[in-house]
Design a protein around this motif. Structure first.
Motif, PDB file in Angstrom:
ATOM      1  N   THR A 133       0.815  -1.218   0.000  1.00  0.00           N
ATOM      2  CA  THR A 133       0.000   0.000   0.000  1.00  0.00           C
ATOM      3  C   THR A 133       0.846   1.265   0.000  1.00  0.00           C
ATOM      4  OG1 THR A 133      -0.172  -0.122   2.417  1.00  0.00           O
ATOM      5  CG2 THR A 133      -1.951  -1.114   1.124  1.00  0.00           C
ATOM      6  N   MET A 134       2.083   1.186   0.458  1.00  0.00           N
ATOM      7  CA  MET A 134       2.952   2.374   0.417  1.00  0.00           C
ATOM      8  C   MET A 134       3.093   2.912  -1.003  1.00  0.00           C
ATOM      9  SD  MET A 134       4.611  -0.676   0.553  1.00  0.00           S
ATOM     10  CE  MET A 134       5.058  -0.899   2.246  1.00  0.00           C
ATOM     11  N   ALA A 135       2.893   2.033  -1.999  1.00  0.00           N
ATOM     12  CA  ALA A 135       3.020   2.457  -3.396  1.00  0.00           C
ATOM     13  C   ALA A 135       1.948   3.469  -3.775  1.00  0.00           C
ATOM     14  CB  ALA A 135       2.950   1.238  -4.317  1.00  0.00           C
ATOM     15  N   GLU A 188      -0.031   9.279  -4.283  1.00  0.00           N
ATOM     16  CA  GLU A 188      -0.823  10.417  -3.809  1.00  0.00           C
ATOM     17  C   GLU A 188       0.068  11.658  -3.666  1.00  0.00           C
ATOM     18  OE1 GLU A 188      -2.965  11.520   0.319  1.00  0.00           O
ATOM     19  OE2 GLU A 188      -3.895   9.823  -0.742  1.00  0.00           O
ATOM     20  N   GLY A 189       1.240  11.482  -3.068  1.00  0.00           N
ATOM     21  CA  GLY A 189       2.153  12.608  -2.932  1.00  0.00           C
ATOM     22  C   GLY A 189       2.654  13.108  -4.274  1.00  0.00           C
ATOM     23  N   PHE A 190       2.961  12.168  -5.167  1.00  0.00           N
ATOM     24  CA  PHE A 190       3.454  12.510  -6.503  1.00  0.00           C
ATOM     25  C   PHE A 190       2.412  13.324  -7.268  1.00  0.00           C
ATOM     26  CE2 PHE A 190       4.270  11.784 -10.974  1.00  0.00           C
ATOM     27  CZ  PHE A 190       5.658  11.758 -11.073  1.00  0.00           C
ATOM     28  N   ILE A 191       1.160  12.851  -7.269  1.00  0.00           N
ATOM     29  CA  ILE A 191       0.085  13.515  -8.005  1.00  0.00           C
ATOM     30  C   ILE A 191      -0.214  14.881  -7.403  1.00  0.00           C
ATOM     31  CG2 ILE A 191      -2.389  13.383  -8.534  1.00  0.00           C
ATOM     32  CD1 ILE A 191      -1.935  10.270  -8.640  1.00  0.00           C
ATOM     33  N   SER A 208       7.398  23.246 -14.685  1.00  0.00           N
ATOM     34  CA  SER A 208       8.445  23.025 -15.677  1.00  0.00           C
ATOM     35  C   SER A 208       8.300  21.655 -16.337  1.00  0.00           C
ATOM     36  CB  SER A 208       9.823  23.157 -15.021  1.00  0.00           C
ATOM     37  OG  SER A 208      10.858  22.881 -15.947  1.00  0.00           O
ATOM     38  N   LEU A 209       8.012  20.642 -15.529  1.00  0.00           N
ATOM     39  CA  LEU A 209       7.858  19.292 -16.075  1.00  0.00           C
ATOM     40  C   LEU A 209       6.693  19.200 -17.048  1.00  0.00           C
ATOM     41  CD1 LEU A 209       8.595  16.776 -13.171  1.00  0.00           C
ATOM     42  CD2 LEU A 209       9.618  16.795 -15.445  1.00  0.00           C
ATOM     43  N   LEU A 210       5.586  19.846 -16.729  1.00  0.00           N
ATOM     44  CA  LEU A 210       4.425  19.753 -17.612  1.00  0.00           C
ATOM     45  C   LEU A 210       4.643  20.514 -18.910  1.00  0.00           C
ATOM     46  CD1 LEU A 210       1.454  19.902 -15.087  1.00  0.00           C
ATOM     47  CD2 LEU A 210       2.382  17.923 -16.300  1.00  0.00           C
ATOM     48  N   ASN A 211       5.653  21.362 -18.956  1.00  0.00           N
ATOM     49  CA  ASN A 211       6.051  21.989 -20.221  1.00  0.00           C
ATOM     50  C   ASN A 211       6.899  21.063 -21.078  1.00  0.00           C
ATOM     51  OD1 ASN A 211       4.776  24.465 -19.776  1.00  0.00           O
ATOM     52  ND2 ASN A 211       6.537  25.309 -18.682  1.00  0.00           N
ATOM     53  N   LYS A 212       7.443  20.021 -20.440  1.00  0.00           N
ATOM     54  CA  LYS A 212       8.393  19.145 -21.124  1.00  0.00           C
ATOM     55  C   LYS A 212       7.893  17.716 -21.305  1.00  0.00           C
ATOM     56  CE  LYS A 212      12.191  21.736 -19.008  1.00  0.00           C
ATOM     57  NZ  LYS A 212      13.319  21.698 -18.026  1.00  0.00           N
ATOM     58  N   ALA A 213       6.837  17.335 -20.572  1.00  0.00           N
ATOM     59  CA  ALA A 213       6.427  15.926 -20.578  1.00  0.00           C
ATOM     60  C   ALA A 213       4.931  15.784 -20.356  1.00  0.00           C
ATOM     61  CB  ALA A 213       7.179  15.161 -19.489  1.00  0.00           C
ATOM     62  N   VAL A 214       4.410  14.634 -20.784  1.00  0.00           N
ATOM     63  CA  VAL A 214       3.050  14.201 -20.486  1.00  0.00           C
ATOM     64  C   VAL A 214       3.161  12.982 -19.582  1.00  0.00           C
ATOM     65  CG1 VAL A 214       0.847  13.441 -21.422  1.00  0.00           C
ATOM     66  CG2 VAL A 214       2.278  15.009 -22.737  1.00  0.00           C
ATOM     67  N   PHE A 215       2.351  12.952 -18.523  1.00  0.00           N
ATOM     68  CA  PHE A 215       2.412  11.871 -17.548  1.00  0.00           C
ATOM     69  C   PHE A 215       1.185  10.969 -17.672  1.00  0.00           C
ATOM     70  CE2 PHE A 215       5.365  14.886 -15.939  1.00  0.00           C
ATOM     71  CZ  PHE A 215       6.283  14.179 -15.178  1.00  0.00           C
ATOM     72  N   TYR A 216       1.445   9.667 -17.652  1.00  0.00           N
ATOM     73  CA  TYR A 216       0.386   8.664 -17.601  1.00  0.00           C
ATOM     74  C   TYR A 216       0.567   7.882 -16.302  1.00  0.00           C
ATOM     75  CZ  TYR A 216      -0.471   9.747 -22.493  1.00  0.00           C
ATOM     76  OH  TYR A 216      -0.783  10.394 -23.655  1.00  0.00           O
ATOM     77  N   LEU A 217      -0.416   7.988 -15.405  1.00  0.00           N
ATOM     78  CA  LEU A 217      -0.269   7.481 -14.044  1.00  0.00           C
ATOM     79  C   LEU A 217      -1.356   6.472 -13.723  1.00  0.00           C
ATOM     80  CD1 LEU A 217       0.321  10.943 -12.299  1.00  0.00           C
ATOM     81  CD2 LEU A 217       2.025   9.467 -13.389  1.00  0.00           C
ATOM     82  N   VAL A 218      -0.948   5.292 -13.255  1.00  0.00           N
ATOM     83  CA  VAL A 218      -1.894   4.272 -12.790  1.00  0.00           C
ATOM     84  C   VAL A 218      -1.653   4.101 -11.295  1.00  0.00           C
ATOM     85  CG1 VAL A 218      -2.774   1.931 -13.096  1.00  0.00           C
ATOM     86  CG2 VAL A 218      -1.739   3.130 -15.047  1.00  0.00           C
ATOM     87  N   PRO A 219      -2.438   4.771 -10.448  1.00  0.00           N
ATOM     88  CA  PRO A 219      -2.182   4.721  -9.001  1.00  0.00           C
ATOM     89  C   PRO A 219      -2.397   3.346  -8.382  1.00  0.00           C
ATOM     90  CG  PRO A 219      -3.529   6.628  -9.571  1.00  0.00           C
ATOM     91  CD  PRO A 219      -3.485   5.746 -10.780  1.00  0.00           C
ATOM     92  N   GLY A 247       2.663   5.786   5.425  1.00  0.00           N
ATOM     93  CA  GLY A 247       2.031   6.346   4.250  1.00  0.00           C
ATOM     94  C   GLY A 247       2.452   7.781   4.003  1.00  0.00           C
ATOM     95  N   GLU A 248       2.555   8.558   5.073  1.00  0.00           N
ATOM     96  CA  GLU A 248       2.935   9.958   4.933  1.00  0.00           C
ATOM     97  C   GLU A 248       4.360  10.102   4.417  1.00  0.00           C
ATOM     98  OE1 GLU A 248      -0.529   9.575   7.448  1.00  0.00           O
ATOM     99  OE2 GLU A 248       1.437   8.628   7.573  1.00  0.00           O
ATOM    100  N   ARG A 249       5.271   9.293   4.915  1.00  0.00           N
ATOM    101  CA  ARG A 249       6.652   9.348   4.434  1.00  0.00           C
ATOM    102  C   ARG A 249       6.735   8.873   2.985  1.00  0.00           C
ATOM    103  NH1 ARG A 249      10.393   6.575   8.953  1.00  0.00           N
ATOM    104  NH2 ARG A 249      12.098   7.488   7.728  1.00  0.00           N
ATOM    105  N   SER A 250       5.923   7.894   2.625  1.00  0.00           N
ATOM    106  CA  SER A 250       5.872   7.432   1.238  1.00  0.00           C
ATOM    107  C   SER A 250       5.419   8.552   0.310  1.00  0.00           C
ATOM    108  CB  SER A 250       4.916   6.242   1.109  1.00  0.00           C
ATOM    109  OG  SER A 250       5.299   5.168   1.947  1.00  0.00           O
ATOM    110  N   ALA A 251       4.411   9.319   0.750  1.00  0.00           N
ATOM    111  CA  ALA A 251       3.905  10.423  -0.066  1.00  0.00           C
ATOM    112  C   ALA A 251       4.961  11.501  -0.258  1.00  0.00           C
ATOM    113  CB  ALA A 251       2.652  11.013   0.583  1.00  0.00           C
TER     114      ALA A 251
END
Length: 375
Positions: free
Chosen positions: A170-172, A177-180, A193-204, A353-357
């Motif tokens: 579940t830490m994944a 959650e933190g990444f998003i 800056s990243l969204l100017n350079k890349a498109v992200f596809y995320l499967v939580p 979970g908080e440290r994982s985020a």
């Protein structure tokens, strides 16, 4: 006294629960497989006495080494989780706890509920940069949900993150959650800056069926998704089949697959050294990514981890290996501990979970430093 697990991600079988000093339980196997290690149950008892809870089949679980120096987590409100005294004698995992309130939850690691998963993806879709897509359905009829963040454009890179192929890790999803949350923060310079350079596809959550069923490692019918990537099917592994089909449609310039490790008390990565097409360029990208993570967070290290595959000997049924080889791209498995980060221990909550985020937020910085070099 009542012990129950008839809820989202619940898993326990009661053998005997009459005397608080001698509660005997066992973990149920994942449906259709011999894997088991994840537990999640509720104890209700008005007596304020020491409870001794023995999980009697821990000695035959999937990763027995995971019980060494392990402490179970508990919560009264299902929001704040803390570690409780836990010992392992080679067969029994014994949890000792004196309840302060009538009802207490115990789990292998801080749970991430299916309801929270729904909240995560539906709150994300409210952002102007985010689109919520449904790739198809699982064997139990749940959505395989994908978040597309950013817009395609000339020269933009395609970055994929997948998480929780193994539902007990579940830490994944806490990481995701933190990444998003950071990626959608319009005031965060790294994200903009990243969204100017890349498109992200995320499967939580790659394995919603196993998550709800309280599995450790497999989907609804006992299939280990992280051994399906070379030849997935809608009959056995629709989760992987649907994701790989989408990857073939979008292409992949970078892939991170987020996991947890039962035994090793560290955060680390596993790369593509054994892939047939692995070369100096690939190695340089891996090294650059690791160097940035080492520089920005003491939660990461690169001394402890899995043995590296020999050249050409990678198992291409594994997600990051298959992606790295198929798309000739930077692909890493990121592993986090079930126990604690031994290099930066927190004796009250361990790894959480908080440290994982927070770690997920940090990884965004590492992607920013390598994104322009991906192709």
């Amino acid at each position: 006294m009542q012990i129950s697990s008839n809820f989202d991600s619940g898993n326990i079988n009661v053998i005997e629960a009459k005397d608080p000093a001698n509660i005997l339980l066992e973990i149920n196997k994942d449906n259709g497989s011999d894997f088991y290690q994840w537990f999640h149950f509720k104890l209700h008892n008005n007596e304020r006495v020491e409870h001794t809870i023995k999980i009697t089949n821990a000695g035959q679980s999937a990763y027995v080494e995971g019980w060494q120096d392990y402490q179970a987590v508990a919560s009264y409100d299902r929001e704040n989780w803390f570690r409780v005294p836990t010992t392992f004698d080679g067969q029994n995992l014994t949890i000792s706890h004196l309840p302060e309130f009538d009802s207490v939850y115990f789990a292998y690691f801080q749970p991430y509920s299916y309801e929270r998963h729904q909240d995560l993806i539906h709150q994300a879709q409210l952002d102007i940069d985010c689109e919520l897509q449904v790739l198809g359905q699982t064997l139990d009829g749940r959505d395989m949900s994908l978040l597309k963040i950013g817009e395609e454009g000339e020269g933009k890179k395609t970055v994929w993150l997948t998480a929780r192929q193994h539902p007990g890790e579940t830490m994944a999803e806490w990481f995701m959650e933190g990444f998003i949350d950071r990626l959608l923060d319009e005031d965060d310079g790294i994200a903009r800056s990243l969204l100017n350079k890349a498109v992200f596809y995320l499967v939580p959550n790659m394995n919603p069926d196993g998550s709800v069923r309280g599995h450790l490692r497999t989907n609804a019918i006992g299939v280990n998704l992280n051994r399906e990537w070379q030849s997935p099917s809608m009959e056995n592994s629709p989760e992987v089949f649907l994701v790989t089909e989408k990857m073939k449609e979008t292409g992949v310039d970078m892939h991170l697959d987020i996991h947890g490790d039962e035994a090793l008390p560290y955060n680390f990565v596993a790369g593509c050294e054994g892939c047939p097409s692995y070369d100096e360029r690939h190695k340089a990208l891996e090294d650059s990514f690791k160097e940035v993570l080492l520089a920005i967070t003491p939660e990461f290290q690169d001394d402890e981890g899995y043995d590296k595959d020999e050249p050409g000997q990678a198992n291409l049924t594994v997600g990051s290996n298959w992606v790295g080889e198929t798309f000739k791209c930077l692909a890493y498995t990121i592993e986090m501990p079930f126990k604690d980060n031994a290099l930066l221990p927190d004796y009250s909550v361990g790894w959480s979970g908080e440290r994982s985020a927070i770690f997920g937020r940090d990884v965004l910085t590492a992607i920013h430093h390598v994104v322009e070099d991906l192709r």
